[in-house]
Enzyme design. Sequence first.
Site, PDB file in Angstrom:
ATOM      1  N   ILE A  14     -16.248  -5.477  30.685  1.00 56.73           N
ATOM      2  CA  ILE A  14     -15.305  -4.868  29.886  1.00 56.73           C
ATOM      3  C   ILE A  14     -14.014  -4.198  30.767  1.00 56.73           C
ATOM      4  O   ILE A  14     -12.798  -4.359  30.455  1.00 56.73           O
ATOM      5  CB  ILE A  14     -15.734  -3.738  29.012  1.00 56.73           C
ATOM      6  CG1 ILE A  14     -16.662  -4.008  28.103  1.00 56.73           C
ATOM      7  CG2 ILE A  14     -14.599  -2.678  28.468  1.00 56.73           C
ATOM      8  CD1 ILE A  14     -17.584  -2.993  27.262  1.00 56.73           C
ATOM      9  N   ASN A  82     -14.860   3.700  33.295  1.00 56.06           N
ATOM     10  CA  ASN A  82     -15.338   2.708  32.488  1.00 56.06           C
ATOM     11  C   ASN A  82     -16.910   2.457  33.338  1.00 56.06           C
ATOM     12  O   ASN A  82     -17.669   2.027  32.514  1.00 56.06           O
ATOM     13  CB  ASN A  82     -14.553   1.480  32.573  1.00 56.06           C
ATOM     14  CG  ASN A  82     -15.264   0.272  32.114  1.00 56.06           C
ATOM     15  OD1 ASN A  82     -15.756  -0.048  31.070  1.00 56.06           O
ATOM     16  ND2 ASN A  82     -15.449  -0.491  33.360  1.00 56.06           N
ATOM     17  N   ILE A  85     -23.770   2.270  33.750  1.00 57.92           N
ATOM     18  CA  ILE A  85     -24.961   1.322  34.326  1.00 57.92           C
ATOM     19  C   ILE A  85     -26.092   1.677  32.940  1.00 57.92           C
ATOM     20  O   ILE A  85     -26.221   2.764  32.370  1.00 57.92           O
ATOM     21  CB  ILE A  85     -25.468   1.655  35.503  1.00 57.92           C
ATOM     22  CG1 ILE A  85     -26.037   3.158  35.437  1.00 57.92           C
ATOM     23  CG2 ILE A  85     -24.665   1.264  36.557  1.00 57.92           C
ATOM     24  CD1 ILE A  85     -27.091   3.523  36.842  1.00 57.92           C
ATOM     25  N   THR A  86     -26.968   0.918  32.956  1.00 60.11           N
ATOM     26  CA  THR A  86     -28.306   1.209  31.904  1.00 60.11           C
ATOM     27  C   THR A  86     -29.434   1.130  32.942  1.00 60.11           C
ATOM     28  O   THR A  86     -29.801   0.219  34.100  1.00 60.11           O
ATOM     29  CB  THR A  86     -28.418   0.119  30.963  1.00 60.11           C
ATOM     30  OG1 THR A  86     -28.494  -1.113  31.534  1.00 60.11           O
ATOM     31  CG2 THR A  86     -27.385   0.240  29.845  1.00 60.11           C
ATOM     32  N   ASP A  88     -33.193   1.384  31.186  1.00 60.03           N
ATOM     33  CA  ASP A  88     -33.870   1.561  30.259  1.00 60.03           C
ATOM     34  C   ASP A  88     -35.378   1.539  30.289  1.00 60.03           C
ATOM     35  O   ASP A  88     -35.877   0.730  31.045  1.00 60.03           O
ATOM     36  CB  ASP A  88     -33.486   0.335  29.110  1.00 60.03           C
ATOM     37  CG  ASP A  88     -32.044   0.212  28.554  1.00 60.03           C
ATOM     38  OD1 ASP A  88     -31.230   1.180  28.958  1.00 60.03           O
ATOM     39  OD2 ASP A  88     -31.602  -0.761  27.796  1.00 60.03           O
ATOM     40  N   TYR A 147     -29.289   6.923  28.703  1.00 55.83           N
ATOM     41  CA  TYR A 147     -28.094   6.458  28.458  1.00 55.83           C
ATOM     42  C   TYR A 147     -27.342   7.063  27.203  1.00 55.83           C
ATOM     43  O   TYR A 147     -26.165   7.538  27.356  1.00 55.83           O
ATOM     44  CB  TYR A 147     -28.158   4.858  28.176  1.00 55.83           C
ATOM     45  CG  TYR A 147     -26.706   4.027  27.971  1.00 55.83           C
ATOM     46  CD1 TYR A 147     -26.139   3.439  29.074  1.00 55.83           C
ATOM     47  CD2 TYR A 147     -26.385   3.784  26.928  1.00 55.83           C
ATOM     48  CE1 TYR A 147     -25.015   2.965  29.052  1.00 55.83           C
ATOM     49  CE2 TYR A 147     -25.340   3.134  26.728  1.00 55.83           C
ATOM     50  CZ  TYR A 147     -24.588   2.329  27.792  1.00 55.83           C
ATOM     51  OH  TYR A 147     -23.401   1.782  27.529  1.00 55.83           O
ATOM     52  N   PRO A 177     -17.461   1.136  22.108  1.00 56.02           N
ATOM     53  CA  PRO A 177     -17.921  -0.217  21.968  1.00 56.02           C
ATOM     54  C   PRO A 177     -19.280  -0.303  21.335  1.00 56.02           C
ATOM     55  O   PRO A 177     -20.120   0.539  21.705  1.00 56.02           O
ATOM     56  CB  PRO A 177     -17.564  -0.628  23.493  1.00 56.02           C
ATOM     57  CG  PRO A 177     -17.103   0.405  24.312  1.00 56.02           C
ATOM     58  CD  PRO A 177     -17.519   1.462  23.771  1.00 56.02           C
ATOM     59  N   TYR A 179     -21.826  -3.724  20.884  1.00 55.51           N
ATOM     60  CA  TYR A 179     -22.301  -4.594  21.833  1.00 55.51           C
ATOM     61  C   TYR A 179     -21.307  -5.607  22.118  1.00 55.51           C
ATOM     62  O   TYR A 179     -20.846  -6.443  21.244  1.00 55.51           O
ATOM     63  CB  TYR A 179     -23.562  -5.321  20.997  1.00 55.51           C
ATOM     64  CG  TYR A 179     -24.996  -4.273  21.222  1.00 55.51           C
ATOM     65  CD1 TYR A 179     -25.621  -4.253  22.256  1.00 55.51           C
ATOM     66  CD2 TYR A 179     -25.008  -3.392  19.999  1.00 55.51           C
ATOM     67  CE1 TYR A 179     -26.686  -3.397  22.499  1.00 55.51           C
ATOM     68  CE2 TYR A 179     -26.063  -2.332  20.129  1.00 55.51           C
ATOM     69  CZ  TYR A 179     -26.893  -2.415  21.256  1.00 55.51           C
ATOM     70  OH  TYR A 179     -27.955  -1.345  21.455  1.00 55.51           O
TER      71      TYR A 179
END
Length: 240
Positions: A14, A82, A85-86, A88, A147, A177, A179
Amino acid sequence: MARTALVTGGSRGIGAAISKALKDAGYQVAATYAGNDEAAAKFTEETGIKTYKWNAADYDASKEGIAKVESDLGPIDVVVANAGITRDAPFHKMTPAQWKEVVDTNLTGVFNTVHPVWPGMRERGFGRVVVISSINGQKGQFGQVNYAATKAGDLGIVKSLAQEGAAKGITANAICPGYIATDMVMAVPEKVREAIIGQIPTGRLGEPEEIARCVLFLASDDAGFINGSTITANGGQFFV
Ligand SMILES: NC(=O)c1ccc[n+]([C@@H]2O[C@H](COP(=O)([O-])OP(=O)(O)OC[C@H]3O[C@@H](n4cnc5c(N)ncnc54)[C@H](OP(=O)(O)O)[C@@H]3O)[C@@H](O)[C@H]2O)c1
């Protein structure tokens, strides 16, 4: 004179689309990245946009990096936070390290990016702050306590900055945003991705350029009365 824009994480995904859209609109653009030198070099070669390497989670590195950008390109008028990170994991398996890394990058990283440019924006009486949050900061998400917390926190940052900056000609807004087809989303297993697409009424992932166009608008003079708001760009997946 051309305005100067800084895009953190502006070398891929992005952020890369945002950097290119701002350049095409006549801004001088600096794009940062964390460690993928190869992707950054390729991006610079293809676009002519200068890239700078520092960790958005590190305040001193951000301050120093921003000073270098300003000495190369001039005062920063538009800052796009911008980089994100993830890490999870379901909450019962989430480690303190996973929590901290995401908070340091996605939440403290916004402070580290905006704080050094804020005094200059106040002095000059103009500034545009755009923070890339997420649909999952609005609705929460299984496996993303860390997140979602940071992305919800990003909305608190812009709502507060909007009130502090308004009298000085500065606006602060967020984009959430849904996905989007970037490395971050393409990294999830195909089966999971198909299930995600099934939840999007538009029937597809978003394109990075669709988020970049939101940034362009928020950065423009035309958006001067939009302050503290959130643009939701998610294909109809979630309404606030
Ligand atoms: N993709 C989606 O569906 C989606 C949805 C909602 C929100 N978002 C948000 O949109 C933003 C961009 O996501 P993306 O999908 O484009 O990500 P991406 O494709 O993984 O690209 C991430 C970019 O951020 C940089 N970066 C990561 N950590 C950094 C750090 N600590 N310091 C400086 N730069 C750092 C990366 O640099 P390197 O190249 O060096 O790694 C890269 O340029 C993130 O904040 C993400 O949370 C994404």
